[in-house]
Enzyme design. Structure first.
Site, PDB file in Angstrom:
ATOM      1  CB  CYS A   1      -0.861  -0.038   1.100  1.00  0.00           C
ATOM      2  SG  CYS A   1      -2.067  -1.337   1.462  1.00  0.00           S
TER       3      CYS A   1
ATOM      4  CG  HIS B   1      -6.082   1.783  -0.489  1.00  0.00           C
ATOM      5  ND1 HIS B   1      -5.040   2.319  -0.750  1.00  0.00           N
ATOM      6  CD2 HIS B   1      -5.827   0.754   0.367  1.00  0.00           C
ATOM      7  CE1 HIS B   1      -3.905   1.782  -0.326  1.00  0.00           C
ATOM      8  NE2 HIS B   1      -4.616   0.553   0.649  1.00  0.00           N
TER       9      HIS B   1
ATOM     10  N   GLY C   1       0.517  -3.732   4.259  1.00  0.00           N
ATOM     11  CA  GLY C   1       0.411  -5.163   4.330  1.00  0.00           C
ATOM     12  C   GLY C   1       1.721  -5.946   4.802  1.00  0.00           C
TER      13      GLY C   1
ATOM     14  CB  CYS D   1      -1.857   0.362   8.046  1.00  0.00           C
ATOM     15  SG  CYS D   1      -3.337   0.236   7.186  1.00  0.00           S
TER      16      CYS D   1
END
Length: 401
Positions: A97, A350, A383, A381
């Site tokens: 991300c 996203h 992954g 955050c």
């Protein structure tokens, strides 16, 4: 040779494509991922004719699933397709991300050190063509040796795990946060706050024919808490994470121009933000959503700043629960007007590796309106158990005058 002086790094401007819904019915179902990046790079150059293309020293483009039309060193191939001189190099980057965020921090570090003067950094994710994890082959020892719990590999399950760790973050709170994100986003679109950074994209669909994408596809204006309360919890029976209080699966691309501040001044490029510092931190992969907390604590420790110094926050809304975990940790109200004042990923989407530059682009545009604010923060955050935080300074801050 003497030690180099560190140069100030400017975020000149960021742009993005409208974000689409992943899948056969999404606006980008018939559009290549690399063509989305090309549109972004061309738009950055179109908006800044004062930037000679040959002065770009690097093009860094992130993608999480680096295969197909998101593979083949996409930073280089997209640069060529966008018409940059062949002398301009490029590379691909992956931090799930936080891909675009890492593209920015990596090239910005090179600028600060003096290896580059100007870079283009961004990211793309076409989750319709390339679902997260497509074609990967995780080493079986990751699970067999109990390095992580099996839930660590499913992002929705990690969000349920964050709920377990913080039972005070109820489903009611996450649904209320999600409805507010939709409302704030809709208000920002109506007032023209969101829109100027969007690059129109010509699209082609097998059934619908040609089209022009000019607006984000995922938002659901008018969403109510009552509607969200009835949604299924796909990651756990009687769970708390739903399609309504999490970001969806999306397609889209982002990009930004970064420059040494003295070079930006030389060329007449605007300075939207000034980089202060950044940090990435690791956490247990099973609760990857708490990653922004240690990343932010780490960057505060390095800079001497504190949460009280931050006047604007752009937090990626992968899941409402991880935003609330961050806000609770720092004692910030969940409806604080400093936080995601134009809504967030729960509303607009996203597309994994692209989102970091969306956060930065919005913060930069907010800075221009807020000379009373000196520092802002972008955080997300990541992954496999990480978080990333970047602190920026507002060049329009009235204390600079």
């Amino acid at each position: 040779m003497s030690a180099r002086a560190v140069r100030n790094v400017a975020f000149v401007e960021g742009v993005r494509t409208p974000f689409g819904k992943a899948g056969d019915k999404g606006i980008y179902a018939g559009t290549r991922a690399d063509d989305l990046v090309v549109k972004v790079i061309r738009e950055l150059l179109r908006r800044h004719p004062e930037l000679p293309p040959e002065r770009v020293d690097e093009v860094a483009v992130a993608a999480t699933t680096q295969t197909g039309d998101q593979g083949l060193t996409i930073g280089r191939t997209a640069a060529l397709l966008a018409g940059l001189p062949k002398s301009v190099p490029g590379f691909a980057i992956d931090r799930m991300c936080a891909g675009a965020m890492t593209a920015v921090t990596t090239t910005a570090s090179g600028i600060g050190f003096g290896a580059y003067d100007i870079a283009i950094a961004g990211g793309v994710e076409h989750m319709g063509r390339h679902p997260m994890g497509e074609g990967v082959d995780p080493n079986p020892r990751i699970i067999a040796d109990k390095l992580v719990d099996p839930t660590a590999l499913v992002m929705g399950q990690t969000a349920e795990n964050v709920h377990d760790r913080f039972p005070e973050i109820t489903k009611q709170r996450t649904d209320a946060y999600a409805a507010r994100s939709q409302e704030r986003y809709a208000d920002a679109v109506k007032s023209g706050k969101i829109g100027p950074e969007l690059v129109p994209v010509a699209t082609r669909h097998a059934e619908l024919g040609w089209g022009l994408a000019t607006d984000d596809e995922p938002p659901r204006p008018g969403t109510t808490v009552e509607q969200l309360a009835g949604l299924k919890t796909p990651f756990r029976p009687h769970g708390r994470v739903t399609a309504g209080n999490a970001a969806g699966l999306n397609d889209g691309a982002t990009g930004a121009i970064l420059a040494a501040e003295d070079v930006a001044t030389e060329l007449g490029l605007p300075v939207g933000m000034r980089l202060v510092s950044y940090s990435f931190a690791g956490v247990e992969p099973e609760v990857m959503g708490i990653g922004p907390v240690p990343a932010t604590e780490k960057v505060f420790a390095r800079t001497g700043l504190s949460i009280d110094d931050i006047g604007l926050f752009e937090i990626n809304e992968a899941f409402a629960v991880q935003v609330l975990a961050f806000l609770d940790h720092f004692g910030i109200s969940e409806d604080d007007p400093r936080v995601n004042q134009w809504g967030g990923a729960i509303a607009c989407g996203h597309p994994l590796a692209s989102s970091g530059v969306r956060l930065m682009t919005q913060l930069s545009r907010q800075f221009a309106e807020r000379p009373d604010v000196r520092y802002g923060l972008t955080t997300m955050c990541i992954g496999i158990g990480m978080g990333g935080t970047v602190i920026w300074e507002n060049p329009a801050w009235e204390g600079n005058k």
